[in-house]
Write a protein that holds these residues in place. Structure first.
Motif, PDB file in Angstrom:
ATOM      1  N   LEU A   1       8.411  -2.142  -2.687  1.00 44.43           N
ATOM      2  CA  LEU A   1       8.252  -1.568  -4.065  1.00 44.43           C
ATOM      3  C   LEU A   1       7.220  -2.489  -5.101  1.00 44.43           C
ATOM      4  CD1 LEU A   1      11.649   0.031  -4.154  1.00 44.43           C
ATOM      5  CD2 LEU A   1       9.556   1.308  -3.825  1.00 44.43           C
ATOM      6  N   LYS A   2       7.809  -3.897  -5.029  1.00 51.87           N
ATOM      7  CA  LYS A   2       7.112  -4.800  -5.911  1.00 51.87           C
ATOM      8  C   LYS A   2       5.794  -4.888  -5.611  1.00 51.87           C
ATOM      9  CE  LYS A   2       8.267  -9.065  -8.435  1.00 51.87           C
ATOM     10  NZ  LYS A   2       7.187  -9.994  -8.144  1.00 51.87           N
ATOM     11  N   ALA A   3       5.513  -5.033  -4.313  1.00 48.11           N
ATOM     12  CA  ALA A   3       4.025  -5.131  -3.986  1.00 48.11           C
ATOM     13  C   ALA A   3       3.235  -4.001  -4.431  1.00 48.11           C
ATOM     14  CB  ALA A   3       3.903  -5.810  -2.472  1.00 48.11           C
ATOM     15  N   SER A   4       3.662  -2.959  -4.417  1.00 51.80           N
ATOM     16  CA  SER A   4       3.298  -1.416  -4.454  1.00 51.80           C
ATOM     17  C   SER A   4       3.329  -1.057  -5.880  1.00 51.80           C
ATOM     18  CB  SER A   4       3.412  -0.489  -3.585  1.00 51.80           C
ATOM     19  OG  SER A   4       3.488  -0.803  -2.284  1.00 51.80           O
ATOM     20  N   ASN A   5       3.980  -1.875  -6.821  1.00 53.55           N
ATOM     21  CA  ASN A   5       4.325  -1.274  -8.172  1.00 53.55           C
ATOM     22  C   ASN A   5       5.008   0.206  -8.238  1.00 53.55           C
ATOM     23  OD1 ASN A   5       4.524  -2.030 -10.647  1.00 53.55           O
ATOM     24  ND2 ASN A   5       2.592  -0.941 -11.367  1.00 53.55           N
ATOM     25  N   LEU A   6       6.050   0.181  -7.562  1.00 49.35           N
ATOM     26  CA  LEU A   6       6.807   1.643  -7.336  1.00 49.35           C
ATOM     27  C   LEU A   6       8.199   1.201  -7.462  1.00 49.35           C
ATOM     28  CD1 LEU A   6       4.712   3.092  -4.626  1.00 49.35           C
ATOM     29  CD2 LEU A   6       4.561   3.856  -6.927  1.00 49.35           C
TER      30      LEU A   6
ATOM     31  N   GLY B   1      22.432  -8.043   6.135  1.00 52.82           N
ATOM     32  CA  GLY B   1      21.099  -8.498   6.612  1.00 52.82           C
ATOM     33  C   GLY B   1      20.993  -8.414   8.407  1.00 52.82           C
ATOM     34  N   ASP B   2      19.995  -8.696   8.801  1.00 50.73           N
ATOM     35  CA  ASP B   2      19.984  -9.234  10.332  1.00 50.73           C
ATOM     36  C   ASP B   2      19.717  -7.708  11.025  1.00 50.73           C
ATOM     37  OD1 ASP B   2      19.765 -11.691  10.437  1.00 50.73           O
ATOM     38  OD2 ASP B   2      21.912 -11.871  10.733  1.00 50.73           O
ATOM     39  N   ASP B   3      19.377  -6.466  10.527  1.00 51.63           N
ATOM     40  CA  ASP B   3      19.278  -5.511  11.351  1.00 51.63           C
ATOM     41  C   ASP B   3      17.997  -5.406  12.178  1.00 51.63           C
ATOM     42  OD1 ASP B   3      21.590  -4.071  10.077  1.00 51.63           O
ATOM     43  OD2 ASP B   3      20.372  -4.187   8.020  1.00 51.63           O
ATOM     44  N   TYR B   4      16.838  -5.996  11.669  1.00 47.54           N
ATOM     45  CA  TYR B   4      15.796  -6.023  12.204  1.00 47.54           C
ATOM     46  C   TYR B   4      15.227  -4.620  12.761  1.00 47.54           C
ATOM     47  CZ  TYR B   4      16.200 -10.764  11.537  1.00 47.54           C
ATOM     48  OH  TYR B   4      16.402 -11.875  11.046  1.00 47.54           O
ATOM     49  N   GLU B   5      15.453  -3.612  12.018  1.00 43.32           N
ATOM     50  CA  GLU B   5      14.741  -2.405  12.014  1.00 43.32           C
ATOM     51  C   GLU B   5      13.715  -2.275  11.123  1.00 43.32           C
ATOM     52  OE1 GLU B   5      15.852  -0.002  13.915  1.00 43.32           O
ATOM     53  OE2 GLU B   5      17.797  -0.672  14.693  1.00 43.32           O
ATOM     54  N   LEU B   6      12.630  -1.174  11.161  1.00 38.23           N
ATOM     55  CA  LEU B   6      11.598  -0.875  10.482  1.00 38.23           C
ATOM     56  C   LEU B   6      12.048  -0.181   9.325  1.00 38.23           C
ATOM     57  CD1 LEU B   6       8.797  -1.210  12.996  1.00 38.23           C
ATOM     58  CD2 LEU B   6       9.651  -3.137  11.729  1.00 38.23           C
ATOM     59  N   ALA B   7      11.615  -0.571   8.070  1.00 42.62           N
ATOM     60  CA  ALA B   7      11.640   0.221   6.850  1.00 42.62           C
ATOM     61  C   ALA B   7       9.981   0.622   6.532  1.00 42.62           C
ATOM     62  CB  ALA B   7      12.310  -0.376   5.916  1.00 42.62           C
ATOM     63  N   PHE B   8       9.887   1.818   6.379  1.00 38.76           N
ATOM     64  CA  PHE B   8       8.308   1.990   6.088  1.00 38.76           C
ATOM     65  C   PHE B   8       8.204   3.209   5.219  1.00 38.76           C
ATOM     66  CE2 PHE B   8       7.985   5.279   9.339  1.00 38.76           C
ATOM     67  CZ  PHE B   8       8.819   5.385  10.078  1.00 38.76           C
ATOM     68  N   THR B   9       6.993   3.332   4.519  1.00 40.22           N
ATOM     69  CA  THR B   9       6.895   4.609   3.916  1.00 40.22           C
ATOM     70  C   THR B   9       5.599   5.097   4.349  1.00 40.22           C
ATOM     71  OG1 THR B   9       5.221   3.643   2.169  1.00 40.22           O
ATOM     72  CG2 THR B   9       7.351   3.089   1.822  1.00 40.22           C
TER      73      THR B   9
ATOM     74  N   LYS C   1      12.571   8.605  -1.353  1.00 34.52           N
ATOM     75  CA  LYS C   1      11.127   8.701  -1.700  1.00 34.52           C
ATOM     76  C   LYS C   1      10.909   7.563  -2.768  1.00 34.52           C
ATOM     77  CE  LYS C   1      11.005  12.500  -4.868  1.00 34.52           C
ATOM     78  NZ  LYS C   1       9.967  12.279  -5.725  1.00 34.52           N
ATOM     79  N   THR C   2       9.282   7.167  -2.624  1.00 30.17           N
ATOM     80  CA  THR C   2       8.973   6.247  -3.534  1.00 30.17           C
ATOM     81  C   THR C   2       8.743   7.093  -4.913  1.00 30.17           C
ATOM     82  OG1 THR C   2       6.837   6.463  -3.154  1.00 30.17           O
ATOM     83  CG2 THR C   2       7.762   4.677  -1.935  1.00 30.17           C
ATOM     84  N   THR C   3       8.925   6.494  -6.105  1.00 27.11           N
ATOM     85  CA  THR C   3       8.753   6.956  -7.309  1.00 27.11           C
ATOM     86  C   THR C   3       7.873   6.003  -8.340  1.00 27.11           C
ATOM     87  OG1 THR C   3      10.549   5.993  -8.110  1.00 27.11           O
ATOM     88  CG2 THR C   3      11.018   8.161  -7.273  1.00 27.11           C
ATOM     89  N   GLU C   4       7.128   6.734  -9.104  1.00 28.87           N
ATOM     90  CA  GLU C   4       6.508   5.862 -10.252  1.00 28.87           C
ATOM     91  C   GLU C   4       7.227   5.048 -11.177  1.00 28.87           C
ATOM     92  OE1 GLU C   4       2.634   7.047 -11.614  1.00 28.87           O
ATOM     93  OE2 GLU C   4       2.787   8.866 -10.373  1.00 28.87           O
TER      94      GLU C   4
ATOM     95  N   ALA D   1       0.541  -1.112   0.052  1.00 26.31           N
ATOM     96  CA  ALA D   1      -0.140   0.016  -0.091  1.00 26.31           C
ATOM     97  C   ALA D   1       0.867   1.177   0.164  1.00 26.31           C
ATOM     98  CB  ALA D   1      -0.952  -0.081   1.176  1.00 26.31           C
ATOM     99  N   ALA D   2       2.179   1.152  -0.486  1.00 26.45           N
ATOM    100  CA  ALA D   2       2.841   2.398  -0.573  1.00 26.45           C
ATOM    101  C   ALA D   2       2.528   3.317  -1.927  1.00 26.45           C
ATOM    102  CB  ALA D   2       4.405   2.189  -0.849  1.00 26.45           C
ATOM    103  N   LYS D   3       2.499   4.531  -1.747  1.00 33.95           N
ATOM    104  CA  LYS D   3       2.087   5.544  -2.773  1.00 33.95           C
ATOM    105  C   LYS D   3       3.161   6.121  -3.393  1.00 33.95           C
ATOM    106  CE  LYS D   3      -2.477   4.474  -1.792  1.00 33.95           C
ATOM    107  NZ  LYS D   3      -2.018   3.244  -1.400  1.00 33.95           N
ATOM    108  N   PRO D   4       2.899   6.541  -4.742  1.00 35.51           N
ATOM    109  CA  PRO D   4       4.190   7.281  -5.153  1.00 35.51           C
ATOM    110  C   PRO D   4       4.217   8.803  -4.476  1.00 35.51           C
ATOM    111  CG  PRO D   4       2.343   6.735  -6.923  1.00 35.51           C
ATOM    112  CD  PRO D   4       1.607   6.533  -5.420  1.00 35.51           C
TER     113      PRO D   4
END
Ligand code: ADP
Ligand code: MG
Length: 317
Positions: free
Chosen positions: A220-225, A257-265, A290-293, A144-147
């Motif tokens: 990005l793949k799941a949100s097509n961005l 790997g192994d950071d176990y931080e959260l990445a979010f948009t 930022k996310t891009t189209e 559900a990420a948005k451009p």
């Protein structure tokens, strides 16, 4: 009692007040609060692949639960119950005592109850399943990420990967830095408080287990961005920051790997609320891009496009 049941009774049976029935029957009985969804995730840790065979059993116990709690955080869910399926090559009581101590230290800290499992003989292999709950419809999903969303990441990236490189003798760290990095690698702290607060603020979220770029790519793949990411805006330990020109350090931060931080948009309209959240939680939240189209991830460093070596990042797709 047979040795198997002795082990279960001694090392894996604790009070489970939030379950209707815990360890001891054919199955456990649980109740989810009204208006909530059950959230379930499972992870397997294989000796030699996910941890060194001779790793400290306390750390293995802690981490096998912590990585699952991190998945709950990434969904915006409250972690509640866990099951443990474990294969043991032999009955080694000192090992089991330490493993159980680490597992329950993590369980106590994050209020998770062990409500069942399975114990068998075999090559050391640990699978923890976690269950939690989230108000219906409020889970943080990848799709559900948005451009033009802001991309954020919590805490420090790269320390765990640097710790692993140190253990593999690929890099030598002085003792203070090594201690920080090994702690990040062995006893990660899932970002549970943050995950809950991101409900209704973030559009998408993931926990960074396979490396920032790989995990961001899932969103990005799941949100097509696509996305642009600024390496110099990613928070990391001073040791890494002072060597940001070094390709190995860049890889630890972007692909370790192994950071176990959260990445979010999140939409830009949430920027102040998220900065306020960082203050409230006393947790660094870095706005890293930022996310891009336009599809694909462009990483910049000092405002120059970074040539990410295909080889270095290949096994991350
Ligand atoms: P079953 O034969 O019905 O599968 P088991 O003999 O495997 O039952 O397990 C007996 C009980 O002990 C069950 O309630 C099971 O959930 C619990 N249990 C077994 N192994 C573990 C473990 N490693 N941690 C927690 N609970 C366990
Ligand atoms: Mg069984």
């Amino acid at each position: 009692m047979s040795p198997e049941f002795n082990l279960i009774a001694k090392y894996f049976t604790r009070a489970t007040p939030s379950a209707d029935l815990g360890v001891g029957d054919d199955a456990a009985l649980l109740r989810v609060n009204a208006g909530h969804q059950l959230v379930i995730s499972v992870d397997m840790l294989v000796a030699g692949t996910h941890f060194f065979q001779d790793a400290a059993p306390y750390d293995i116990g802690w981490k096998s639960l912590a990585v699952n709690i991190s998945d709950m955080a990434a969904m915006g869910a409250v972690q509640k119950w866990a099951t443990l399926a474990i294969a043991l090559p032999e009955i080694n009581e000192p090992w089991l005592a330490e493993f159980s101590r680490g597992l329950f230290a993590c369980a106590d800290q994050f209020k998770v109850e062990l409500i069942g499992g399975d114990t068998t003989r075999g090559p050391l292999n640990i699978s923890v399943q976690i269950m939690g709950e989230v108000p219906t419809g409020e889970a943080l999903r990848r799709n559900a990420a948005k451009p033009d969303d802001d991309i954020w990441v919590s805490g420090n990236l790269g320390s765990a990967a640097l710790g692993l490189a140190h253990l593999q003798n690929k890099i030598t760290l002085d003792s203070e830095v090594a201690e920080h990095c090994l702690q990040a690698l062995h006893t990660p702290m899932p970002r549970t408080a943050l995950g809950l607060k991101l409900r209704n603020k973030a559009n998408s979220c993931i926990d960074v287990s396979d490396g920032l770029l790989a995990d961001l790519a899932h969103i990005l793949k799941a949100s097509n961005l696509g996305a642009t990411v600024m390496l110099d805006h990613i928070n990391c330990h001073d040791f890494l920051r002072s060597r940001l020109d070094d390709t190995i350090i860049q890889q630890c931060i972007l692909a370790g790997g192994d950071d176990y931080e959260l990445a979010f948009t999140a939409p830009q309209s949430q920027r102040h609320a998220i900065q306020e959240l960082a203050r409230q939680l006393n947790l660094q939240l870095s706005l890293i891009g930022k996310t891009t189209e336009k599809l694909g991830i462009a990483v910049t460093y000092k405002q120059q496009l970074l040539a990410i070596s295909k080889k270095g990042f290949d096994h991350f797709g």
